[in-house]
Design a protein around this motif. Sequence first.
Motif, PDB file in Angstrom:
ATOM      1  N   LEU A  88      46.222 -30.160  14.843  1.00 38.60           N
ATOM      2  CA  LEU A  88      46.740 -28.768  14.803  1.00 38.60           C
ATOM      3  C   LEU A  88      46.584 -28.274  13.301  1.00 38.60           C
ATOM      4  CD1 LEU A  88      49.669 -28.830  17.329  1.00 38.60           C
ATOM      5  CD2 LEU A  88      47.375 -28.482  17.779  1.00 38.60           C
ATOM      6  N   LYS A  89      46.075 -27.119  13.056  1.00 42.43           N
ATOM      7  CA  LYS A  89      46.048 -26.529  11.671  1.00 42.43           C
ATOM      8  C   LYS A  89      46.900 -25.407  11.677  1.00 42.43           C
ATOM      9  CE  LYS A  89      44.248 -25.870   7.543  1.00 42.43           C
ATOM     10  NZ  LYS A  89      44.323 -27.138   6.579  1.00 42.43           N
ATOM     11  N   ILE A  90      48.203 -25.587  10.897  1.00 36.32           N
ATOM     12  CA  ILE A  90      49.272 -24.830  10.960  1.00 36.32           C
ATOM     13  C   ILE A  90      48.945 -23.423  10.350  1.00 36.32           C
ATOM     14  CG2 ILE A  90      51.452 -24.504  10.189  1.00 36.32           C
ATOM     15  CD1 ILE A  90      51.867 -27.662  10.415  1.00 36.32           C
ATOM     16  N   SER A  91      49.325 -22.253  10.763  1.00 34.73           N
ATOM     17  CA  SER A  91      48.947 -21.011  10.310  1.00 34.73           C
ATOM     18  C   SER A  91      50.190 -20.283  10.204  1.00 34.73           C
ATOM     19  CB  SER A  91      48.133 -20.085  11.492  1.00 34.73           C
ATOM     20  OG  SER A  91      47.905 -18.958  10.983  1.00 34.73           O
ATOM     21  N   GLY A  92      50.656 -20.451   8.840  1.00 31.23           N
ATOM     22  CA  GLY A  92      51.887 -19.886   8.205  1.00 31.23           C
ATOM     23  C   GLY A  92      53.090 -20.891   7.987  1.00 31.23           C
ATOM     24  N   THR A  93      54.001 -20.767   8.429  1.00 28.48           N
ATOM     25  CA  THR A  93      55.279 -21.784   7.878  1.00 28.48           C
ATOM     26  C   THR A  93      55.258 -22.668   9.226  1.00 28.48           C
ATOM     27  OG1 THR A  93      56.863 -20.461   9.125  1.00 28.48           O
ATOM     28  CG2 THR A  93      56.455 -19.994   6.786  1.00 28.48           C
ATOM     29  N   TYR A  94      56.138 -23.792   9.061  1.00 27.38           N
ATOM     30  CA  TYR A  94      56.556 -24.949   9.751  1.00 27.38           C
ATOM     31  C   TYR A  94      58.130 -25.218   9.424  1.00 27.38           C
ATOM     32  CZ  TYR A  94      56.572 -29.795  11.735  1.00 27.38           C
ATOM     33  OH  TYR A  94      56.455 -30.682  12.571  1.00 27.38           O
ATOM     34  N   SER A  95      59.000 -25.090  10.328  1.00 27.75           N
ATOM     35  CA  SER A  95      60.351 -25.067  10.078  1.00 27.75           C
ATOM     36  C   SER A  95      61.180 -25.844  11.356  1.00 27.75           C
ATOM     37  CB  SER A  95      60.819 -23.551  10.110  1.00 27.75           C
ATOM     38  OG  SER A  95      60.745 -22.979  11.150  1.00 27.75           O
ATOM     39  N   TYR A  96      62.139 -26.324  10.983  1.00 27.40           N
ATOM     40  CA  TYR A  96      63.200 -26.894  12.097  1.00 27.40           C
ATOM     41  C   TYR A  96      64.275 -25.911  12.671  1.00 27.40           C
ATOM     42  CZ  TYR A  96      66.462 -30.287  13.653  1.00 27.40           C
ATOM     43  OH  TYR A  96      67.217 -30.858  14.658  1.00 27.40           O
ATOM     44  N   VAL A  97      64.331 -26.042  13.950  1.00 31.42           N
ATOM     45  CA  VAL A  97      65.566 -25.252  14.489  1.00 31.42           C
ATOM     46  C   VAL A  97      66.143 -26.326  15.258  1.00 31.42           C
ATOM     47  CG1 VAL A  97      65.834 -23.716  16.417  1.00 31.42           C
ATOM     48  CG2 VAL A  97      63.657 -23.353  14.928  1.00 31.42           C
ATOM     49  N   ALA A  98      67.756 -26.131  14.620  1.00 26.32           N
ATOM     50  CA  ALA A  98      68.783 -27.111  15.478  1.00 26.32           C
ATOM     51  C   ALA A  98      69.148 -26.593  16.778  1.00 26.32           C
ATOM     52  CB  ALA A  98      69.824 -27.308  14.643  1.00 26.32           C
ATOM     53  N   THR A  99      69.371 -27.210  17.799  1.00 31.43           N
ATOM     54  CA  THR A  99      69.872 -26.781  18.926  1.00 31.43           C
ATOM     55  C   THR A  99      71.300 -26.625  19.133  1.00 31.43           C
ATOM     56  OG1 THR A  99      69.827 -29.136  19.771  1.00 31.43           O
ATOM     57  CG2 THR A  99      67.905 -27.889  20.515  1.00 31.43           C
ATOM     58  N   GLU A 100      71.797 -25.983  19.582  1.00 28.75           N
ATOM     59  CA  GLU A 100      73.174 -25.843  19.490  1.00 28.75           C
ATOM     60  C   GLU A 100      73.779 -26.345  20.624  1.00 28.75           C
ATOM     61  OE1 GLU A 100      74.168 -21.745  18.963  1.00 28.75           O
ATOM     62  OE2 GLU A 100      72.494 -21.398  17.775  1.00 28.75           O
TER      63      GLU A 100
END
Length: 142
Positions: free
Chosen positions: A130-142
């Motif tokens: 996959l070619k990332i378009s924009g940012t790549y970020s982490y989301v923690a679950t709550e």
Amino acid sequence: SGSPAVEIFENIAEITDVAKSGAKAGTHDSTNMQSIDGFKEFVSGLREAGTVKCTGNWVDENDVLDTDFVSQDVVQALFNSGEKRNWHFVVPPAAGEETSPGYFKCLAIVESCGDQNMKPDGLLTYSFSLKISGTYSYVATE
């Protein structure tokens, strides 16, 4: 007037490995007559988040037994369409845990797919990138 559309994420069956690589920043040469010590100077340009390569065991669409999963045919269809989609890569739970601590997310285009590896004494595997378009970020679950 209407509610925003809810995005549906599909789980691709039999993924065995997810690897992100290739993040880089563009640079521009800003060397000038006041640059000292014989060294070039640079300023930062646009950044690129890189690519995500996924590898898995190849499965026929009819062999996907878990109703919460789809075969790699979905990836092939996205490659054929060129559609840019949101992707989530769920971090597996730690030993002794039941839930994921979170996921990585990005908007991406299927850059390559259909790579297969066949061995007489092994599993039939496949991979896609996959070619990332924009940012790549982490989301923690709550």
